[in-house]
Design a protein around this motif. Structure first.
Motif, PDB file in Angstrom:
ATOM      1  N   UNK A   1     -12.817  10.764  -0.959  1.00 45.14           N
ATOM      2  CA  UNK A   1     -13.593  11.087   0.240  1.00 45.14           C
ATOM      3  C   UNK A   1     -12.749  11.788   1.300  1.00 45.14           C
ATOM      4  N   UNK A   2     -11.495  12.074   0.983  1.00 39.52           N
ATOM      5  CA  UNK A   2     -10.643  12.812   1.898  1.00 39.52           C
ATOM      6  C   UNK A   2     -10.043  11.991   3.017  1.00 39.52           C
ATOM      7  N   UNK A   3      -9.955  10.670   2.828  1.00 39.30           N
ATOM      8  CA  UNK A   3      -9.435   9.803   3.878  1.00 39.30           C
ATOM      9  C   UNK A   3      -7.913   9.737   3.911  1.00 39.30           C
ATOM     10  N   UNK A   4      -7.247  10.199   2.849  1.00 37.07           N
ATOM     11  CA  UNK A   4      -5.780  10.260   2.819  1.00 37.07           C
ATOM     12  C   UNK A   4      -5.360  11.172   1.676  1.00 37.07           C
ATOM     13  N   UNK A   5      -4.303  11.970   1.869  1.00 35.58           N
ATOM     14  CA  UNK A   5      -3.849  12.877   0.812  1.00 35.58           C
ATOM     15  C   UNK A   5      -2.928  12.214  -0.196  1.00 35.58           C
ATOM     16  N   UNK A   6      -2.481  10.992   0.102  1.00 36.19           N
ATOM     17  CA  UNK A   6      -1.507  10.306  -0.742  1.00 36.19           C
ATOM     18  C   UNK A   6      -1.771   8.810  -0.675  1.00 36.19           C
ATOM     19  N   UNK A   7      -1.610   8.127  -1.828  1.00 42.18           N
ATOM     20  CA  UNK A   7      -1.757   6.675  -1.899  1.00 42.18           C
ATOM     21  C   UNK A   7      -0.426   6.070  -2.305  1.00 42.18           C
ATOM     22  N   UNK A   8      -0.010   5.025  -1.606  1.00 41.45           N
ATOM     23  CA  UNK A   8       1.117   4.202  -2.042  1.00 41.45           C
ATOM     24  C   UNK A   8       0.562   2.839  -2.429  1.00 41.45           C
ATOM     25  N   UNK A   9       0.776   2.438  -3.677  1.00 41.91           N
ATOM     26  CA  UNK A   9       0.448   1.083  -4.102  1.00 41.91           C
ATOM     27  C   UNK A   9       1.727   0.265  -4.081  1.00 41.91           C
ATOM     28  N   UNK A  10       1.655  -0.932  -3.508  1.00 35.21           N
ATOM     29  CA  UNK A  10       2.844  -1.742  -3.314  1.00 35.21           C
ATOM     30  C   UNK A  10       2.607  -3.169  -3.797  1.00 35.21           C
ATOM     31  N   UNK A  11       3.563  -3.684  -4.573  1.00 35.82           N
ATOM     32  CA  UNK A  11       3.465  -5.059  -5.017  1.00 35.82           C
ATOM     33  C   UNK A  11       4.122  -5.304  -6.358  1.00 35.82           C
TER      34      UNK A  11
END
Length: 214
Positions: free
Chosen positions: A49-59
């Motif tokens: 939906x264009x809410x962020x250009x990059x995702x960081x998954x952490x855990x």
């Protein structure tokens, strides 16, 4: 079987734990690892939906995820996002964090290492972890704007999805305890806890929903 009072109290905590932020595009999305793959689903949806250009998954892993996510929460989240059509280049993994503070600190370090200028963070969590994650991020990364997000789902529907009511109630009670206690320990900013929320929390504790207390 959960009592009518405990159900009502749990609904009060569920509503309180969500920040009800209006979503808007942010510099980056950070998805906090947990037992709930819905975080990855929501991150993928918000990316599309264009809410962020990059995702960081952490855990890394925890007692509740060690068996179901043996390669680590962030790695499983990434695999889920890629399966949902998020491009490989749009997903980073931070595989070492074992608590919310480390989620924020290590994700921030990762983004600094790649030279990303972060003005705002779309912080994606389980629905009942929004407020505690927000309070942690505001303490540890005060110079950025934090927009909280989670899967838009009712309490009843969420329980149907997870299929472990006791675990969810334990976790909501544990999250509330941390909201109350962690500011004094320097881990989070202070969040106002209304009297009805505090009373619901105490009743649920008294009913034995205490396995996630510190």
């Amino acid at each position: 079987m959960i009592s009518e009072q405990s159900w009502a109290d749990a609904q009060v905590l569920w509503d309180y734990h969500q920040m009800h932020h209006e979503l808007r595009p942010c510099s980056v999305a950070i998805g906090l690892g947990s037992h709930d793959l819905g975080v990855a689903d929501t991150a993928a949806d918000l990316y599309k939906r264009g809410m962020a250009p990059l995702i960081v998954f952490t855990g890394a892993t925890s007692p509740t995820t060690r068996e179901r996510m043996p390669r680590g929460e962030a790695v499983h989240y990434r695999e889920r996002a890629l399966a949902l059509g998020v491009p490989d280049a749009a997903v980073l993994v931070e595989p070492d964090a074992r608590n919310t503070g480390e989620n924020i600190r290590l994700s921030r370090s990762l983004l600094e290492e790649i030279g990303m200028d972060v003005a705002s963070v779309l912080l994606i969590t389980k629905p009942y972890e929004e407020r505690r994650a927000f309070a942690t991020a505001r303490k540890m990364w005060p110079e950025v704007e934090i927009v909280s997000a989670s899967t838009p789902v009712t309490f009843a529907r969420y329980l149907d999805t997870i299929q472990d009511t006791g675990m969810v109630l334990d976790m909501m009670v544990g999250a509330l305890q941390r909201i109350l206690d962690y500011p004094q320990q320097g881990f989070t900013v202070i969040q106002e806890v209304p009297a009805d929320v505090a009373a619901a929390y105490e009743r649920l504790r008294a009913q034995g929903y205490s396995r996630r207390l510190v």
